[in-house]
Design a protein around this motif. Structure first.
Motif, PDB file in Angstrom:
ATOM      1  N   UNK A  26     -22.342  44.246  47.612  1.00 10.23           N
ATOM      2  CA  UNK A  26     -22.937  44.701  48.615  1.00 10.23           C
ATOM      3  C   UNK A  26     -23.970  43.433  49.055  1.00 10.23           C
ATOM      4  N   UNK A  27     -24.613  43.832  50.083  1.00  9.77           N
ATOM      5  CA  UNK A  27     -25.387  42.706  50.535  1.00  9.77           C
ATOM      6  C   UNK A  27     -24.946  41.709  51.615  1.00  9.77           C
ATOM      7  N   UNK A  59     -26.233  40.111  44.896  1.00 12.36           N
ATOM      8  CA  UNK A  59     -24.938  40.655  44.685  1.00 12.36           C
ATOM      9  C   UNK A  59     -24.400  40.374  43.082  1.00 12.36           C
ATOM     10  N   UNK A  60     -24.672  39.065  42.754  1.00  9.70           N
ATOM     11  CA  UNK A  60     -24.363  38.578  41.518  1.00  9.70           C
ATOM     12  C   UNK A  60     -25.472  38.222  40.650  1.00  9.70           C
ATOM     13  N   UNK A  99     -23.905  28.647  40.805  1.00  6.37           N
ATOM     14  CA  UNK A  99     -23.328  28.394  41.891  1.00  6.37           C
ATOM     15  C   UNK A  99     -23.947  27.164  43.035  1.00  6.37           C
ATOM     16  N   UNK A 100     -25.126  27.599  43.160  1.00  5.39           N
ATOM     17  CA  UNK A 100     -25.821  26.461  44.016  1.00  5.39           C
ATOM     18  C   UNK A 100     -25.782  25.070  43.410  1.00  5.39           C
ATOM     19  N   UNK A 146     -20.175  36.903  36.399  1.00  2.00           N
ATOM     20  CA  UNK A 146     -20.502  37.205  37.818  1.00  2.00           C
ATOM     21  C   UNK A 146     -21.132  38.600  37.981  1.00  2.00           C
ATOM     22  N   UNK A 147     -21.302  39.303  36.712  1.00  2.00           N
ATOM     23  CA  UNK A 147     -21.705  40.795  36.672  1.00  2.00           C
ATOM     24  C   UNK A 147     -20.693  41.752  36.801  1.00  2.00           C
ATOM     25  N   UNK A 148     -19.350  41.404  36.397  1.00  2.00           N
ATOM     26  CA  UNK A 148     -18.124  42.371  36.399  1.00  2.00           C
ATOM     27  C   UNK A 148     -18.286  43.337  35.301  1.00  2.00           C
TER      28      UNK A 148
END
Length: 329
Positions: free
Chosen positions: A154-155, A162-163, A171-172, A311-313
């Protein structure tokens, strides 16, 4: 009035395609792995036994479908789902509102053909197939089969909310490192399935060289995907992304999007660029695009690899059920 039939001829199965697409589009529990583009290509590439698919009709409409085949052995024959092994989710298809009636017809027809064991793995928690029962068949308890880590998304497309923040920072950094090596570009490739598949095979093989060479190395697997990808793309189901630094393609992502769910199926990257994490950049891009398309879940599919949880899954489990011949009371 519902009526069932056994389809044991591949030509007859292929002739179902237009009816099959309509049923699949209506089925409440359908995923991309039950669509005809995926399963007809699977049968064409592998055909590991005798086709024994059950079709249920309501007048001229296909109301239910159980894509099955029979595998014969000295110890007895088994009924298995078309698509097994390469499909992360398996199930029967039913028109909404009549799932129990369709499951009953499928069970009646299955009970009349020869088999000793009927196995349905990879059933989602809400699978229509879990409702199958018949007095001539003894059903095992539905047990957990495989974990499919799923990220609720979401977001906005920045992914910051989101993550996990650590993954977002990684990632950045990865993207900055990639830019340090040249001009970075990410683009969709589903409109050229052959070119995409060539890159995917090369990069997936490179990623898994020396470790079994990956899932695309199996007999007829590349043939299967070459048949499945064009119709999947034509129906808007696949999401194929490539990433390049300057003119060198260094990563490939193969996924699906259906309803409000995105699926991360397969990927690969050039090990010479591992330090810039092309696979992570592609997953981040895929999640961003899934958000833009209105997805609320990002499904990493089978397997409990550590990167999925970064990733938070969170695990969602599929079910496994076996039916054996019983005695009619």
């Amino acid at each position: 009035m519902l009526r069932g039939e056994v389809i044991d001829d591949p030509t007859a199965l292929a002739a179902l395609e237009p009816h099959w697409w309509r049923l699949w589009a209506s089925s409440r529990t359908a995923t991309p792995f039950q669509c005809p583009a995926w399963l007809l290509a699977w049968w064409e590439a592998f055909a590991p036994g005798e086709l024994a698919t059950i079709a249920v009709w309501r007048d001229e409409d296909l109301a239910g479908l159980a894509p099955l085949y029979r595998e014969r052995a000295i110890s007895g024959s088994r009924l298995l789902p078309v698509g097994i092994s390469l499909s992360d989710y398996l199930d029967i298809l039913c028109l909404p509102g009549i799932e129990m009636a369709v499951a009953g017809i499928i069970a009646d027809v299955v009970a009349k053909i020869e088999w000793s064991q009927w196995i349905l793995p990879d059933l989602p928690a809400d699978a229509a197939g879990l409702a199958i029962s018949h007095p001539a068949m003894e059903a095992s308890e539905a047990v957990n089969h495989a974990a499919c880590p799923v990220l609720a998304i979401a977001g906005d497309d920045r992914l910051a909310g989101c993550v996990p923040s650590r993954r977002w920072r990684q990632l950045r950094r990865a993207y900055r490192a990639a830019c340090g090596r040249g001009r970075v570009s990410v683009w969709p490739a589903q409109n050229d399935p052959r070119l995409f598949l060539d890159h995917l095979v090369r990069l997936h093989g490179a990623r898994w060289a020396g470790y079994g060479d990956g899932v695309l190395n199996g007999p007829n697997v590349k043939e299967f995907h070459s048949h499945a990808l064009p119709p999947l793309a034509a129906h808007g189901l696949v999401r194929c992304w490539l990433i390049a630094i300057d003119d060198q393609v260094i990563g490939a992502y193969y996924g699906f999007h259906h309803r409000q769910r995105a699926y991360a199926y397969l990927g690969g990257f050039d090990p010479d660029y591992a330090e810039v994490s092309p696979g992570a950049i592609l997953i981040g891009h895929a999640i961003t695009e899934a958000l833009r398309e209105g997805a609320s879940e990002f499904d990493f599919l089978r397997g409990r690899e550590a990167y999925k949880y970064s990733w938070g899954a969170v695990d969602q489990w599929t079910k496994h059920r076996i039916w054996t011949r019983g005695s009619i009371p």
